[in-house]
Design a protein around this motif. Structure first.
Motif, PDB file in Angstrom:
ATOM      1  N   LEU A 232     -66.938  15.022 -28.784  1.00 40.95           N
ATOM      2  CA  LEU A 232     -65.760  14.329 -29.312  1.00 40.95           C
ATOM      3  C   LEU A 232     -65.778  12.852 -28.929  1.00 40.95           C
ATOM      4  N   ASP A 233     -65.027  12.063 -29.686  1.00 40.17           N
ATOM      5  CA  ASP A 233     -64.822  10.656 -29.361  1.00 40.17           C
ATOM      6  C   ASP A 233     -64.262  10.532 -27.944  1.00 40.17           C
ATOM      7  N   ASN A 234     -64.689   9.491 -27.270  1.00 37.98           N
ATOM      8  CA  ASN A 234     -64.209   9.174 -25.916  1.00 37.98           C
ATOM      9  C   ASN A 234     -64.752  10.110 -24.833  1.00 37.98           C
ATOM     10  N   SER A 235     -65.697  10.991 -25.180  1.00 38.04           N
ATOM     11  CA  SER A 235     -66.237  11.903 -24.162  1.00 38.04           C
ATOM     12  C   SER A 235     -67.240  11.205 -23.249  1.00 38.04           C
ATOM     13  N   GLY A 236     -67.846  10.117 -23.724  1.00 37.10           N
ATOM     14  CA  GLY A 236     -68.766   9.358 -22.867  1.00 37.10           C
ATOM     15  C   GLY A 236     -70.212   9.358 -23.330  1.00 37.10           C
ATOM     16  N   LYS A 237     -70.450   9.720 -24.577  1.00 37.66           N
ATOM     17  CA  LYS A 237     -71.831   9.799 -25.097  1.00 37.66           C
ATOM     18  C   LYS A 237     -72.587   8.476 -24.969  1.00 37.66           C
ATOM     19  N   THR A 238     -71.977   7.413 -25.468  1.00 38.51           N
ATOM     20  CA  THR A 238     -72.664   6.119 -25.461  1.00 38.51           C
ATOM     21  C   THR A 238     -72.863   5.623 -24.028  1.00 38.51           C
ATOM     22  N   THR A 239     -71.889   5.903 -23.166  1.00 36.52           N
ATOM     23  CA  THR A 239     -72.008   5.506 -21.755  1.00 36.52           C
ATOM     24  C   THR A 239     -73.188   6.235 -21.105  1.00 36.52           C
ATOM     25  N   ILE A 240     -73.353   7.505 -21.414  1.00 45.75           N
ATOM     26  CA  ILE A 240     -74.466   8.286 -20.867  1.00 45.75           C
ATOM     27  C   ILE A 240     -75.797   7.729 -21.361  1.00 45.75           C
ATOM     28  N   ILE A 241     -75.910   7.530 -22.662  1.00 50.97           N
ATOM     29  CA  ILE A 241     -77.184   7.048 -23.229  1.00 50.97           C
ATOM     30  C   ILE A 241     -77.515   5.662 -22.668  1.00 50.97           C
ATOM     31  N   ASN A 242     -76.490   4.849 -22.534  1.00 49.27           N
ATOM     32  CA  ASN A 242     -76.704   3.502 -21.981  1.00 49.27           C
ATOM     33  C   ASN A 242     -77.280   3.565 -20.568  1.00 49.27           C
ATOM     34  N   GLN A 243     -76.777   4.512 -19.770  1.00 49.93           N
ATOM     35  CA  GLN A 243     -77.264   4.669 -18.384  1.00 49.93           C
ATOM     36  C   GLN A 243     -78.712   5.145 -18.337  1.00 49.93           C
ATOM     37  N   LEU A 244     -79.147   5.832 -19.382  1.00 46.59           N
ATOM     38  CA  LEU A 244     -80.503   6.387 -19.370  1.00 46.59           C
ATOM     39  C   LEU A 244     -81.541   5.345 -19.811  1.00 46.59           C
ATOM     40  N   LYS A 245     -81.060   4.236 -20.351  1.00 51.43           N
ATOM     41  CA  LYS A 245     -81.982   3.183 -20.774  1.00 51.43           C
ATOM     42  C   LYS A 245     -82.388   2.332 -19.572  1.00 51.43           C
ATOM     43  N   PRO A 246     -83.522   1.666 -19.652  1.00 55.29           N
ATOM     44  CA  PRO A 246     -83.909   0.772 -18.553  1.00 55.29           C
ATOM     45  C   PRO A 246     -82.853  -0.316 -18.364  1.00 55.29           C
ATOM     46  N   SER A 247     -82.657  -0.755 -17.134  1.00 58.80           N
ATOM     47  CA  SER A 247     -81.519  -1.643 -16.839  1.00 58.80           C
ATOM     48  C   SER A 247     -81.528  -2.909 -17.697  1.00 58.80           C
ATOM     49  N   ASN A 248     -82.690  -3.408 -18.047  1.00 59.82           N
ATOM     50  CA  ASN A 248     -82.719  -4.631 -18.871  1.00 59.82           C
ATOM     51  C   ASN A 248     -82.325  -4.382 -20.326  1.00 59.82           C
ATOM     52  N   ALA A 249     -82.190  -3.123 -20.698  1.00 57.34           N
ATOM     53  CA  ALA A 249     -81.781  -2.788 -22.072  1.00 57.34           C
ATOM     54  C   ALA A 249     -80.335  -2.296 -22.126  1.00 57.34           C
ATOM     55  N   GLN A 250     -79.684  -2.195 -20.950  1.00 59.15           N
ATOM     56  CA  GLN A 250     -78.312  -1.679 -20.924  1.00 59.15           C
ATOM     57  C   GLN A 250     -77.315  -2.752 -21.358  1.00 59.15           C
ATOM     58  N   THR A 251     -76.228  -2.307 -21.993  1.00 54.31           N
ATOM     59  CA  THR A 251     -75.169  -3.249 -22.356  1.00 54.31           C
ATOM     60  C   THR A 251     -74.016  -3.084 -21.374  1.00 54.31           C
ATOM     61  N   GLN A 252     -73.224  -4.117 -21.267  1.00 49.67           N
ATOM     62  CA  GLN A 252     -72.089  -4.107 -20.339  1.00 49.67           C
ATOM     63  C   GLN A 252     -70.835  -3.570 -21.016  1.00 49.67           C
TER      64      GLN A 252
END
Ligand code: GTP
Ligand code: MG
Length: 171
Positions: free
Chosen positions: A14-34
């Motif tokens: 569902l929306d707001n569950s944290g999907k994008t936040t999870i995927i962002n954390q799994l990317k290398p730090s130089n590819a993460q967005t704030q």
């Protein structure tokens, strides 16, 4: 060197569950967005583990976009399904969407691994991963390997355990 195996993963929930936040954390730090904003439609992301190169379809969970999910079911070789463990009111909606996924012809008879994140475990009123798995009736999933991890995507806790499991299912 050896080329990593490419795997398509669908990130659903569902929306707001944290999907994008999870995927962002799994990317290398130089590819993460704030700044993470609600996903419109879907977004294609990539991250690597020691042996695999994942292409993630990070789908929007908003009601108006959920009908997009099924068009990508065929593509998915693995599924990450994210639940907001503190969103008790919508647990039944999350279960409906999960059941729709599991009963879809493009998913039903395939042995696709499903990784569940019982996310937002840091919130005071979050349900345990055991409780979430009971409410979603995960024990009824007999024909697919599945695993549930409690996670705090903001701090990045619990994510590695889940991804390690997923990698083991595929490699
Ligand atoms: P859609 O793209 O709309 O489907 O949402 P989403 O599932 O991608 O959620 P997103 O990653 O955008 O996160 C929604 C909100 O929840 C953001 O404000 C995040 O910071 C917050 N959030 C994500 N994970 C956690 C967590 O583990 N704990 C807490 N406290 N907040 C979280
Ligand atoms: Mg999103």
């Amino acid at each position: 060197g050896l080329k990593k195996k490419e795997v398509n993963v669908l990130c659903l929930g569902l929306d707001n569950s944290g999907k994008t936040t999870i995927i962002n954390q799994l990317k290398p730090s130089n590819a993460q967005t704030q700044d993470i904003v609600p996903t419109i439609g879907f977004s294609i992301e990539k991250f690597k583990t020691s042996s695999l190169c994942f292409t993630v379809f990070d789908m929007s969970g908003q009601g108006r976009y959920r009908n997009l999910w099924e068009h990508y079911f065929k593509e998915g070789q693995a599924i990450i399904f994210v639940i907001d463990s503190s969103d008790k009111l919508r647990m039944v909606v999350a279960k409906e969407e999960l059941d729709t996924l599991l009963n879809h012809p493009d998913v039903k008879h395939r042995r696709i691994p499903i990784l569940f994140f019982a996310n937002k475990m840091d919130l005071k009123d979050a349900l345990s991963s055991v409780k979430v798995s009971q409410l979603l009736c995960l024990e009824n999933i007999k024909d697919k390997p599945w695993h549930i991890c409690a996670s705090d995507a903001v701090k990045g806790e619990g994510l590695q355990e889940g991804v390690d499991w997923l990698q083991d299912q595929i490699k």
